[in-house]
Design an enzyme around this catalytic site. Structure first.
Site, PDB file in Angstrom:
ATOM      1  N   HIS A  79      -9.966   1.869  -1.979  1.00 59.55           N
ATOM      2  CA  HIS A  79      -8.289   1.365  -1.829  1.00 59.55           C
ATOM      3  C   HIS A  79      -7.707   0.529  -3.092  1.00 59.55           C
ATOM      4  CE1 HIS A  79      -4.405   1.233  -0.091  1.00 59.55           C
ATOM      5  NE2 HIS A  79      -4.786   0.230   0.728  1.00 59.55           N
ATOM      6  N   CYS A  94       0.892  -1.308   0.105  1.00 57.24           N
ATOM      7  CA  CYS A  94       0.034   0.107   0.122  1.00 57.24           C
ATOM      8  C   CYS A  94       0.840   1.199   0.141  1.00 57.24           C
ATOM      9  CB  CYS A  94      -1.000   0.132   1.206  1.00 57.24           C
ATOM     10  SG  CYS A  94      -2.097  -1.295   1.534  1.00 57.24           S
ATOM     11  N   CYS A 130     -14.708  -1.442   6.732  1.00 66.15           N
ATOM     12  CA  CYS A 130     -13.629  -1.759   5.748  1.00 66.15           C
ATOM     13  C   CYS A 130     -13.379  -0.964   4.705  1.00 66.15           C
ATOM     14  CB  CYS A 130     -13.745  -3.377   5.643  1.00 66.15           C
ATOM     15  SG  CYS A 130     -14.230  -4.420   6.985  1.00 66.15           S
TER      16      CYS A 130
END
Length: 381
Positions: A325, A80, A200
């Site tokens: 994400h 990430c 989430c």
């Protein structure tokens, strides 16, 4: 070492777009950043790109249709934190005088990746992962510990998600532009106690890009440059040395170095964009970033300080929880969003008179380490 400035930012829309290629998304972000910068694509002297999943030579694949070739192009991966690593790599080249202007890109197509719709699988030699220590479980354990030691409640974690989606509703690029109540967040599908689905981050496709330049180029081309006052990237420390799972040692080390490099302290910070893959994680980063004293993250959230209009708004973009994400893109995206805040270009989610911003990204898990990588960029007007 020379000063380095962000002179252009660009992002694609974030969402589930399996029919869009990595090249298409990357080009959308890169074109926007180049147009914003005032330079021509052919002025770029180097390209750093990051992608976790999928093919090779990402930089070359994106830039060829923008007319950029015959320059140094580097492709990096750091989970990430990969996008942040691309930004830092370009920053170092300009600061050291190797080049005067370049572009850093992060891009990911999660819906066409090998893990589409699935959890990130552990490596065969990842003992913790093979025994079930996946991302939701890791952060659920941290959330449980926050409840045991910090007085946190499931409602607090839900409130982080509510805040993120309130911000996301103001961001036309966000995957989810819908507001939720605490009750709706808590009632969403259980994932790993106490984490529910709406706590989430979703899998998402997207790209982000920044054009960085030396002071001389910034003065010549940019209308509103933003200085990178600090750029830090660190790797994790040994898990055996860890005595508290409600903190990330590498996150604390990265931000301490960044504040020292920038010559600031946490009280100078006006806005923060950080890694919030799970709602409870944001509270941990409040403390690691020094936004409050250890043990006071829950109180900071409850005070409203991290909401829009608060003392230190956190993730006014909507964060990973509402934007989604796309792994390697997120580390570039946080730099874009902080830059836009300092330029006063964040529309309904604008932090008034923001002059100092922090872009943080955490990434990766390795058995035996507290995490794999953490990056912090401090940006100033």
């Amino acid at each position: 070492m020379r000063e380095v400035f962000v002179i252009g930012t660009g992002q694609s829309d974030f969402g589930k777009t399996p029919n869009r290629s990595v090249a298409e998304m990357g080009q959308q972000a890169a074109r926007a950043a180049i147009l914003d910068s005032g330079v021509q694509a052919t002025d770029l002297q180097t390209v750093f790109s990051s992608r976790v999943f999928g093919g090779m030579v990402t930089s070359q694949t994106i830039m060829m249709d923008l007319g950029v070739a015959r320059v140094e192009m580097v492709n990096v991966e750091n989970a990430c934190a990969g996008g942040s690593t691309a930004v830092r790599s370009l920053y170092k080249d300009i600061a050291a005088g190797f080049v005067d202007v370049g572009i850093a890109i992060g891009v990911e197509s999660m819906t066409t990746s090998p893990i589409a719709g699935k959890l990130i699988p552990p490596d065969k030699d990842d003992l913790d992962g093979q025994l079930g220590m996946n991302m939701p479980v890791l952060f659920a354990l941290q959330a449980q510990r926050l409840m045991a030691t910090h007085g946190a409640t499931p409602e607090d974690f839900a409130q982080v998600s509510v805040k993120a989606h309130d911000f996301g509703a103001l961001n036309p690029r966000a995957q989810y532009q819908k507001r939720f109540t605490v009750e709706e967040v808590l009632a969403s599908r259980p994932i790993a106690d106490p984490i529910t689905l709406l706590q989430c981050c979703p899998n998402t496709d997207g790209a982000a890009a920044v054009v960085l330049a030396s002071a001389e180029v910034a003065e010549k081309f940019a209308n509103d440059p933003v200085r990178i006052a600090a750029s830090v990237l660190v790797s994790g420390s040994y898990d055996a040395d860890r005595s508290d799972i409600t903190s990330f040692d590498l996150g604390r080390r990265a931000v301490r170095q960044a504040y020292e490099q920038a010559g600031i302290d946490p009280t100078d910070v006006d806005v923060v964009e950080l890694h919030d893959a799970f709602a409870s994680e944001e509270i941990i980063h409040y403390e690691d970033l020094g936004l409050c004293a250890p043990g006071e993250g829950v109180g900071l959230l409850r005070s409203g300080a991290t909401s829009l209009g608060g003392k230190i708004p956190v993730n006014p973009s909507g964060g990973l929880l509402s934007l989604g994400h796309p792994l390697a893109a997120s580390g570039v995206r946080v730099v874009c969003d902080v830059t836009d805040q300092l330029r006063g270009r964040s529309a309904g989610a604008q932090v008034p008179d923001a002059k100092v911003g922090v872009a943080q990204m955490l990434g990766g898990v390795v058995t035996g380490l507290d995490a794999a990588a953490a990056s912090v960029h401090v940006l100033t007007r």
